[in-house]
Design an enzyme around this catalytic site. Structure first.
Site, mmCIF file in Angstrom:
data_model
loop_
_atom_site.group_PDB
_atom_site.id
_atom_site.type_symbol
_atom_site.label_atom_id
_atom_site.label_comp_id
_atom_site.label_asym_id
_atom_site.label_seq_id
_atom_site.Cartn_x
_atom_site.Cartn_y
_atom_site.Cartn_z
ATOM 1 N N LYS A 55 28.464 54.584 32.286
ATOM 2 C CA LYS A 55 27.838 55.723 32.970
ATOM 3 C C LYS A 55 27.753 56.975 32.105
ATOM 4 O O LYS A 55 27.224 57.988 32.535
ATOM 5 C CB LYS A 55 28.542 56.029 34.288
ATOM 6 C CG LYS A 55 29.936 56.605 34.188
ATOM 7 C CD LYS A 55 30.447 56.885 35.610
ATOM 8 C CE LYS A 55 31.827 57.491 35.612
ATOM 9 N NZ LYS A 55 32.329 57.730 36.968
ATOM 10 N N ALA A 66 43.161 57.780 23.409
ATOM 11 C CA ALA A 66 44.479 57.179 23.191
ATOM 12 C C ALA A 66 44.998 57.571 21.810
ATOM 13 O O ALA A 66 44.392 57.248 20.794
ATOM 14 C CB ALA A 66 44.383 55.655 23.313
ATOM 15 N N GLY A 68 48.662 57.491 20.634
ATOM 16 C CA GLY A 68 49.851 56.871 20.049
ATOM 17 C C GLY A 68 49.581 55.613 19.265
ATOM 18 O O GLY A 68 49.948 55.503 18.093
ATOM 19 N N GLY A 69 48.955 54.625 19.872
ATOM 20 C CA GLY A 69 48.672 53.401 19.150
ATOM 21 C C GLY A 69 48.633 52.195 20.043
ATOM 22 O O GLY A 69 48.464 52.280 21.256
ATOM 23 N N GLU A 134 57.725 54.345 20.277
ATOM 24 C CA GLU A 134 57.417 55.246 21.385
ATOM 25 C C GLU A 134 58.426 54.989 22.490
ATOM 26 O O GLU A 134 59.271 54.088 22.396
ATOM 27 C CB GLU A 134 55.984 55.055 21.877
ATOM 28 C CG GLU A 134 54.942 55.550 20.890
ATOM 29 C CD GLU A 134 53.538 55.563 21.476
ATOM 30 O OE1 GLU A 134 53.390 55.179 22.660
ATOM 31 O OE2 GLU A 134 52.599 55.955 20.784
ATOM 32 N N HIS A 259 52.000 61.096 32.522
ATOM 33 C CA HIS A 259 52.486 61.254 31.153
ATOM 34 C C HIS A 259 53.386 62.473 31.116
ATOM 35 O O HIS A 259 53.010 63.559 31.568
ATOM 36 C CB HIS A 259 51.325 61.411 30.177
ATOM 37 C CG HIS A 259 51.725 61.161 28.760
ATOM 38 N ND1 HIS A 259 52.535 62.021 28.064
ATOM 39 C CD2 HIS A 259 51.438 60.136 27.918
ATOM 40 C CE1 HIS A 259 52.740 61.543 26.847
ATOM 41 N NE2 HIS A 259 52.084 60.398 26.730
ATOM 42 N N ARG A 308 58.545 56.224 30.414
ATOM 43 C CA ARG A 308 57.819 57.415 30.860
ATOM 44 C C ARG A 308 58.193 57.871 32.265
ATOM 45 O O ARG A 308 58.232 59.070 32.542
ATOM 46 C CB ARG A 308 56.315 57.151 30.792
ATOM 47 C CG ARG A 308 55.788 57.116 29.373
ATOM 48 C CD ARG A 308 54.331 56.795 29.319
ATOM 49 N NE ARG A 308 53.845 56.884 27.946
ATOM 50 C CZ ARG A 308 52.613 56.573 27.580
ATOM 51 N NH1 ARG A 308 51.747 56.153 28.480
ATOM 52 N NH2 ARG A 308 52.244 56.683 26.327
ATOM 53 N N HIS A 369 48.154 60.156 34.288
ATOM 54 C CA HIS A 369 47.770 59.570 33.006
ATOM 55 C C HIS A 369 47.212 58.155 33.134
ATOM 56 O O HIS A 369 46.125 57.869 32.651
ATOM 57 C CB HIS A 369 48.985 59.571 32.082
ATOM 58 C CG HIS A 369 48.716 59.038 30.710
ATOM 59 N ND1 HIS A 369 47.750 59.578 29.871
ATOM 60 C CD2 HIS A 369 49.275 58.012 30.028
ATOM 61 C CE1 HIS A 369 47.738 58.902 28.729
ATOM 62 N NE2 HIS A 369 48.640 57.938 28.798
ATOM 63 N N ARG A 404 54.136 51.534 33.121
ATOM 64 C CA ARG A 404 53.628 50.972 31.871
ATOM 65 C C ARG A 404 54.484 51.374 30.676
ATOM 66 O O ARG A 404 54.839 52.544 30.522
ATOM 67 C CB ARG A 404 52.188 51.441 31.637
ATOM 68 C CG ARG A 404 51.584 50.980 30.316
ATOM 69 C CD ARG A 404 50.163 51.456 30.190
ATOM 70 N NE ARG A 404 50.056 52.894 30.044
ATOM 71 C CZ ARG A 404 49.938 53.529 28.874
ATOM 72 N NH1 ARG A 404 49.924 52.840 27.754
ATOM 73 N NH2 ARG A 404 49.807 54.834 28.844
#
Length: 867
Positions: A55, A66, A68-69, A134, A259, A308, A369, A404
């Site tokens: 869209k 994104a 961090g990785g 992380e 986050h 997190r 997040h 997550r």
């Protein structure tokens, strides 16, 4: 409340399609998940064609943001099991272990596939992938690109690959109002494409219909339902709303990850907020409150690198305690060189807003997040609706559970995209019959875009990091008022109204899910229910004319199919169920789970944990253990032992069998190897061995009797002399040893004994009474004298039980009966006499001691050395 009183549109008001196109697969969404699915499908099919609808511009999704990785166990010092344990721990008991195993096992290959597509990851001086840590990770397994621009680099590479493929048609600036659904030749509802509104000029301008054999939803998250989020403007929950309107289920929507470190831009900042990657803490930054206190110390063993949900919750507590609306991230010790080399994107973003991380503390606060829940899918991305798939953040694969683990999202998108592509390439769907129409019944409707500021304020205020019943009730009241007002204004069809309707639908689903979960788990913090419940379970929700409601028909726990088949064989034989009580005919798996949970509850009463194990063993430690025979014997109960480990380990377990029930084993033989968290192994050990040693003891004793009568026609069988609650298992163990079962219960056959004969007035009278009441039941008569045999035969006995007969008397009885009935010898039997008794010609030797008093077979659990 289980349903919203205000009506939620089951179909969006939209113009009729003015054009039509056809393809094999429609993919909605152009992030890492959608792009990977398209490329993987093309790789797997020689002629397959894809229409990819987005869209906005193809690169304007969440993937590009994104930082961090992407996580994968590619370092020689790491392994997939360690990645699995970290993922499961972060998921707070709600991960699907099989899905996580798929993720961690297939993750390294997925990472290398991205490299093959042209993604340039950061490298060390020696050319190896540069890996970092992380939150929640105990190993360096995060590959990154451009320092902190991983998503943008992956997106670039995949977009270039898609644009270079002539079998992928890209339609940008296109919104999908609804799915198209038909009925196939098997009478099943099946997705048949999408309606699409192209916001541009040319042949496909306006609303059209794209017909396809499958649709893949890769629409990303729903962050825009909140006032402050890290998500871009396109993250409006479109895939979730599409699926709900089509009748598919959503699951675990309450687990919205906030986050913990989003750049705080002031109390009135709204919309997408700049992210300060978790990798900054992975490199050594730490959190402090406005008074400089390091509040994460002592909260979690990983402190500032805790999962997190833990960090976001503690930030919220710190803000409440200090009265501030932010905390600080301190990375001043990095120095300018490290900031410019490792985190150039974050550095530039901070400086744009007047903050220099080289010299300043970075103000941060949690913001919406990532959605850990989503459209319920299986391991190949299939939803409940045939032909409809979902992948990426819009899907609930079970990988993330209640929270997550950092950098698993990009990996999930690639891994499950490949599995969907494989399923699509293999699928040969049946043809459709009848018309193809937009999904959803009832009248169409729309919500006015003007409701969105109030909607977002209410969701952030009442359904944010901290939730409670009072706040959720206020959120419900706001949604009721907004729904009534929104649908009454009759807004014009178009993208703003369509997005507003989708956000309203998703908000209802999220609030309903948050209301139902009355516990704190993962990223769902209920301040009025601070502790997690004893048993974790996922909940699914559907949309119908009554609104969003919970679907209670879904079974929350599943076992491997092979284990289920084995357990279903450990049950009462069908022949013994004649006239059985209803509980005897329940599915074996449910019966055994109940039994095992009862046994586990006996072990874990009081503190509800293995206090010694919890005190002495780190929670993340994983070990391999061998289940070893300490004596020669016959094994029985291995499926039960595996079930114990799977239940205790919440599926976070690998079980390898080296023997099968009924096998003869020698001292020192390894029967089973189990890899899991050490705590879980030791907690499950005693219960698993209780079943295994007891049943193996019965099987071993039975085999000794069977061997003793070898060469005769006699079979060894058991009796009802069993332990309460264990009869089904103990009689199964007899079968493992080579024996056969006598009746399971009093309703399986009529067994007339001396007391029945005395009460009825004789053998003939007792038999006649049984035949009149139960004409079809098997009939057995027990006798203890030769002269009772002929009356029993005359009365119609099909089997005669010879109680405490001597060997000569048994020979005489066999000759007298001459095959007119089956004969069983029982009472006073010993193993050294078994051969002589069997040689008389009787059909059975009944040994009640098999199930009542056989000694346990010595079996142990031996832990191997650490990884």
């Amino acid at each position: 409340m289980n349903a919203s009183p205000a009506p939620i549109p089951l179909r969006l008001t939209a113009p009729e399609p003015g054009w039509t196109a056809h393809t094999d697969v429609v993919i909605v969404g152009s992030g890492i998940a959608g792009l990977s699915t398209a490329l993987r499908y093309i790789e797997r099919t020689p002629t397959g064609r894809v229409v990819l609808v987005t869209k906005d511009l193809i690169a304007n999704g969440s993937t590009r943001w994104a930082q961090g990785g992407i996580a994968a166990a590619v370092d020689p010092g790491d392994n997939p099991w360690a990645h699995l344990v970290d993922t499961i721990e972060a998921g707070a008991g709600l991960c699907d272990p099989d899905a996580v195993r798929i993720l961690v096992d297939e993750g390294p290959a997925a990472l290398h596939w991205l490299i093959d597509q042209g993604t340039v990851f950061d490298r060390t001086d020696t050319g190896d992938l540069a890996l970092t840590r992380e939150g929640g990770h105990r190993a360096h397994r995060i590959a990154h690109a451009g320092g902190d621009a991983t998503g943008a680099e992956i997106e670039r590479a995949l977009v270039e690959a898609v644009r270079a493929c002539d079998r992928i048609e890209l339609i940008e600036h296109a919104f999908v109002p609804d799915l198209l659904v038909g009925v196939d030749t098997q009478g099943q509802r099946r997705v048949a494409g999408v309606t699409v509104h192209v916001m541009g000029e040319g042949e496909r301008d306006g609303v059209g219909a794209i017909h396809a054999t499958a649709v893949v939803l890769a629409t990303g998250g729903m962050g825009q339902v909140f006032a402050a989020t890290t998500n871009p403007e396109v993250s409006t929950g479109d895939g979730l709303a599409l699926a709900l309107r089509a009748g598919a289920r959503v699951q675990d929507l309450e687990f919205v990850q906030f986050h913990p470190t989003v750049l705080w831009l002031g109390a009135h900042a709204r919309g997408r907020q700049p992210l300060v990657s978790e990798a900054v803490r992975g490199e050594g930054a730490f959190l402090v409150d406005v008074h400089g206190r390091r509040f994460m110390r002592g909260v979690h063993e990983l402190a500032d690198l805790a999962p997190r949900d833990v960090v976001a919750r503690e930030i919220a507590r710190a803000m409440a305690e200090t009265g501030a609306d932010h905390v600080y991230l301190d990375a001043r010790h990095f120095g300018a060189d490290k900031w410019e080399r490792r985190f150039p994107t974050i550095l530039a973003s901070c400086r744009t807003h007047g903050i220099d991380p080289v010299t300043d503390l970075i103000p941060v606060a949690p913001a919406a997040h990532y959605a850990s829940g989503g459209i319920r899918v299986d391991h190949d991305g299939r939803t409940d609706l045939a032909g409809l798939y979902a992948v990426g953040e819009t899907a609930r694969t079970g990988v993330h559970g209640a929270n997550r683990l950092a950098s698993n999202s990009l990996l999930e998108g690639v891994v499950f995209a490949d599995r969907i592509a494989a399923a699509l390439a293999d699928e040969q769907p049946p043809a459709l019959t009848g018309p193809v129409l937009p999904a959803g019944g009832g009248p169409s409707g729309l919500a006015a875009p003007e409701i969105l500021p109030e909607l977002r304020e209410a969701m952030s205020r009442y359904v944010g990091v901290r939730r409670d019943a009072a706040g959720l009730a206020k959120a419900t009241a706001v949604l009721e008022e907004l729904t009534a007002r929104a649908t009454a204004t009759n807004p014009a069809p178009g993208v703003p109204a369509w997005q507003a309707t989708n956000l309203l639908t998703v908000a209802w689903a999220l609030v309903r899910a948050a209301e139902r979960r009355q516990e704190t788990r993962g990223s769902h913090w209920r301040a009025d229910y601070e502790q997690p419940s004893a048993q974790a379970r996922s909940r699914t929700f559907i949309l119908d004319p009554s609104g969003i409601r919970e679907d209670t028909s879904m079974r929350p726990y599943t076992l491997p199919e092979e284990l289920v088949e084995e357990l279903n064989r450990i049950t009462v034989p069908e022949a013994a169920l004649r006239g059985a009580a209803p509980e005897k005919t329940r599915p074996a798996v449910a019966w055994h789970e109940e039994l095992i949970r009862t046994a586990l509850a006996e072990d874990c009463s009081g503190h509800q944990v293995d206090v010694t194990t919890v005190a002495t063993i780190p929670p993340a430690q994983i070990r391999t253990a061998d289940v070893v025979a300490r004596r020669d014997g016959v094994v029985a109960g291995l499926p039960l032992a595996e079930l114990v480990f799977r239940l205790v380990c919440e599926g976070v377990v690998e079980v390898i069998r080296h023997a099968r029930d009924g096998d003869s084993v020698k001292r020192g033989d390894i029967l089973m190897t189990v890899t899991a968290r050490t705590r879980d192994l030791l907690t499950a050990e005693r219960t698993a061995l209780n079943f295994l040693t007891h049943l193996s003891g019965i099987a071993t004793a039975t085999r000794a009797w069977v061997d003793a009568v070898a060469g005769t026609k006699a079979a060894i069988r058991d009796s009802r002399k069993t332990h309460p609650g264990l009869r089904v298992l103990e009689k199964y163990a007899v079968r493992c040893g080579g024996g056969v079962n006598h009746r399971f219960g009093l309703a399986d056959a009529a067994l007339i004994k001396d007391n029945h004969i005395a009460a009825a007035g004789g053998v003939a009278e007792a038999v006649r009474a049984v035949r009149e009441r139960f004409p079809d039941i098997p009939l057995e008569v027990e006798v203890d004298r030769i002269d009772q045999i002929e009356p029993a035969l005359a009365a119609g006995a099909e089997e005669i039980l010879l109680d405490n007969f001597t060997v000569p008397e048994l020979r005489e009885a066999v000759a007298l009966v001459a095959g007119r009935a089956r004969l069983e010898a029982s009472g006073g039997l010993t193993l050294d006499r078994a051969a002589d008794v069997a040689a008389t010609g009787v059909d059975y030797l009944a040994v009640g001691a098999l199930t009542h008093s056989s000694p346990a077979l010595d079996i142990a659990l031996d832990l191997r050395e650490n990884f």
